[in-house]
Design an enzyme around this catalytic site. Sequence first.
Site, PDB file in Angstrom:
ATOM      1  N   ASN A   9      37.201  38.496  40.243  1.00  0.00           N
ATOM      2  CA  ASN A   9      36.546  37.283  39.755  1.00  0.00           C
ATOM      3  C   ASN A   9      37.076  37.005  38.349  1.00  0.00           C
ATOM      4  O   ASN A   9      36.704  37.684  37.400  1.00  0.00           O
ATOM      5  CB  ASN A   9      35.020  37.529  39.736  1.00  0.00           C
ATOM      6  CG  ASN A   9      34.260  36.379  39.111  1.00  0.00           C
ATOM      7  OD1 ASN A   9      34.809  35.299  38.874  1.00  0.00           O
ATOM      8  ND2 ASN A   9      32.975  36.601  38.837  1.00  0.00           N
ATOM      9  N   LYS A  11      36.540  34.549  36.493  1.00  0.00           N
ATOM     10  CA  LYS A  11      35.609  33.765  35.653  1.00  0.00           C
ATOM     11  C   LYS A  11      36.404  32.649  34.964  1.00  0.00           C
ATOM     12  O   LYS A  11      37.316  32.083  35.566  1.00  0.00           O
ATOM     13  CB  LYS A  11      34.861  34.682  34.682  1.00  0.00           C
ATOM     14  CG  LYS A  11      34.203  35.856  35.420  1.00  0.00           C
ATOM     15  CD  LYS A  11      33.286  36.676  34.587  1.00  0.00           C
ATOM     16  CE  LYS A  11      32.739  37.833  35.434  1.00  0.00           C
ATOM     17  NZ  LYS A  11      31.784  38.669  34.740  1.00  0.00           N
ATOM     18  N   HIS A  94      26.180  34.349  41.387  1.00  0.00           N
ATOM     19  CA  HIS A  94      26.560  35.318  40.354  1.00  0.00           C
ATOM     20  C   HIS A  94      25.514  35.284  39.240  1.00  0.00           C
ATOM     21  O   HIS A  94      24.963  34.223  38.928  1.00  0.00           O
ATOM     22  CB  HIS A  94      27.953  34.963  39.802  1.00  0.00           C
ATOM     23  CG  HIS A  94      28.504  36.029  38.918  1.00  0.00           C
ATOM     24  ND1 HIS A  94      28.110  36.176  37.614  1.00  0.00           N
ATOM     25  CD2 HIS A  94      29.404  37.017  39.158  1.00  0.00           C
ATOM     26  CE1 HIS A  94      28.748  37.212  37.088  1.00  0.00           C
ATOM     27  NE2 HIS A  94      29.542  37.738  38.001  1.00  0.00           N
ATOM     28  N   GLU A  96      25.729  35.295  36.136  1.00  0.00           N
ATOM     29  CA  GLU A  96      25.999  34.349  35.033  1.00  0.00           C
ATOM     30  C   GLU A  96      25.549  32.949  35.417  1.00  0.00           C
ATOM     31  O   GLU A  96      25.057  32.191  34.582  1.00  0.00           O
ATOM     32  CB  GLU A  96      27.503  34.385  34.681  1.00  0.00           C
ATOM     33  CG  GLU A  96      27.854  35.666  33.924  1.00  0.00           C
ATOM     34  CD  GLU A  96      29.278  36.149  34.115  1.00  0.00           C
ATOM     35  OE1 GLU A  96      30.134  35.378  34.578  1.00  0.00           O
ATOM     36  OE2 GLU A  96      29.528  37.335  33.804  1.00  0.00           O
ATOM     37  N   GLU A 166      25.514  43.547  42.017  1.00  0.00           N
ATOM     38  CA  GLU A 166      26.028  43.609  40.645  1.00  0.00           C
ATOM     39  C   GLU A 166      24.858  43.720  39.671  1.00  0.00           C
ATOM     40  O   GLU A 166      24.271  42.703  39.283  1.00  0.00           O
ATOM     41  CB  GLU A 166      26.808  42.330  40.322  1.00  0.00           C
ATOM     42  CG  GLU A 166      27.996  42.091  41.215  1.00  0.00           C
ATOM     43  CD  GLU A 166      29.023  41.196  40.532  1.00  0.00           C
ATOM     44  OE1 GLU A 166      30.164  41.643  40.399  1.00  0.00           O
ATOM     45  OE2 GLU A 166      28.679  40.086  40.101  1.00  0.00           O
ATOM     46  N   GLY A 172      30.360  43.440  32.556  1.00  0.00           N
ATOM     47  CA  GLY A 172      31.059  43.194  31.301  1.00  0.00           C
ATOM     48  C   GLY A 172      30.592  44.076  30.153  1.00  0.00           C
ATOM     49  O   GLY A 172      30.904  43.825  28.996  1.00  0.00           O
ATOM     50  N   SER A 212      31.614  46.446  35.726  1.00  0.00           N
ATOM     51  CA  SER A 212      32.480  47.375  35.000  1.00  0.00           C
ATOM     52  C   SER A 212      33.244  48.334  35.911  1.00  0.00           C
ATOM     53  O   SER A 212      33.447  49.503  35.558  1.00  0.00           O
ATOM     54  CB  SER A 212      31.681  48.146  33.942  1.00  0.00           C
ATOM     55  OG  SER A 212      31.127  47.249  32.994  1.00  0.00           O
ATOM     56  N   GLY A 233      35.471  41.988  37.567  1.00  0.00           N
ATOM     57  CA  GLY A 233      35.670  40.929  36.587  1.00  0.00           C
ATOM     58  C   GLY A 233      36.828  41.268  35.663  1.00  0.00           C
ATOM     59  O   GLY A 233      38.003  41.079  35.995  1.00  0.00           O
TER      60      GLY A 233
HETATM   61  P1  PGA Z   1      33.010  43.085  35.153  1.00  0.00           P
HETATM   62  O1  PGA Z   1      32.422  41.795  35.936  1.00  0.00           O
HETATM   63  O2  PGA Z   1      33.864  43.832  36.140  1.00  0.00           O
HETATM   64  O3  PGA Z   1      33.786  42.503  34.006  1.00  0.00           O
HETATM   65  O4  PGA Z   1      31.840  43.888  34.713  1.00  0.00           O
HETATM   66  C1  PGA Z   1      31.996  41.869  37.268  1.00  0.00           C
HETATM   67  C2  PGA Z   1      31.519  40.521  37.739  1.00  0.00           C
HETATM   68  O5  PGA Z   1      30.855  39.816  36.971  1.00  0.00           O
HETATM   69  O6  PGA Z   1      31.781  40.127  38.905  1.00  0.00           O
END
Ligand code: PGA
Length: 249
Positions: A9, A11, A94, A96, A166, A172, A212, A233
């Site tokens: 992803n 983003k 997601h 976010e 997640e 992140g 992560s 991500g």
């Molecule tokens: P990350 O994000 O691997 O940077 O933690 C995962 C995601 O939001 O899908």
Amino acid sequence: MRKKIVAGNWKMNLTFDEGRQLLNELRLLRLDDDKVEVIVAPPSLYLSQFSFTNSNTLSLAAQNCHDKPSGAYTGEQSAAMLASLKIGYCILGHSERRSMFHESDEWVADKVMACFAEGVSPILCCGETLAEREAGRHFDVITKQLTTVFKRMDKKQAAYMIIAYEPVWAIGTGVTASSDQAQEMHAFIRSLISTELGREEAEEMRILYGGSVKGSNAKELFDQSDVDGGLVGGASLDFSSFKDIIDAI
Ligand code: PGA
């Protein structure tokens, strides 16, 4: 056996040229079709230009779509538009989008149904915040996020759905759920699918872990019996770090 998935992803990251170069590198990987499928979700602006990448082992996903097929929704894209570009997957719900763009469980369910109607497979995200986990409410949160969607689905649609667990506190942050925490929640999600949609449907549905994921922790996570791959991500933005994760399958 469930084929594993490693999904990236991006983003709102990478310029068009950076993205194209990364996809060109990913296209050269010799992946075992029976073992793994790689899915990449670039910014939607790039999707039509990147459709050259679609193959048996590499597919494109959108990061979001609207629930309506068309209309006066400035800045949005519909599942029908994704289907018209032969985009096979769409990430939905997601964290976010839930937190920054106020997407409710019901709205996410509407979007899932819109994707099914157009033959686009949803990658449905769920996850609890740190406060919710610390209050011991994580199973309740996941139950509500998922059953709001499952209640509206039929068994046939289950074959086209992918779940991504997640935990918000792991996205992140560099903090990953332990493999035990991931396995515990994934097994719980699978039992929820079994109750709501059927035992066979639960056995077949892929449940990805996200938060992560990196080369150093991917193997331990992916080795858990109910973890069918990852939604990645930050580590999906660079060829070698994403390849390390794909190699962990
Ligand atoms: P990350 O994000 O691997 O940077 O933690 C995962 C995601 O939001 O899908």
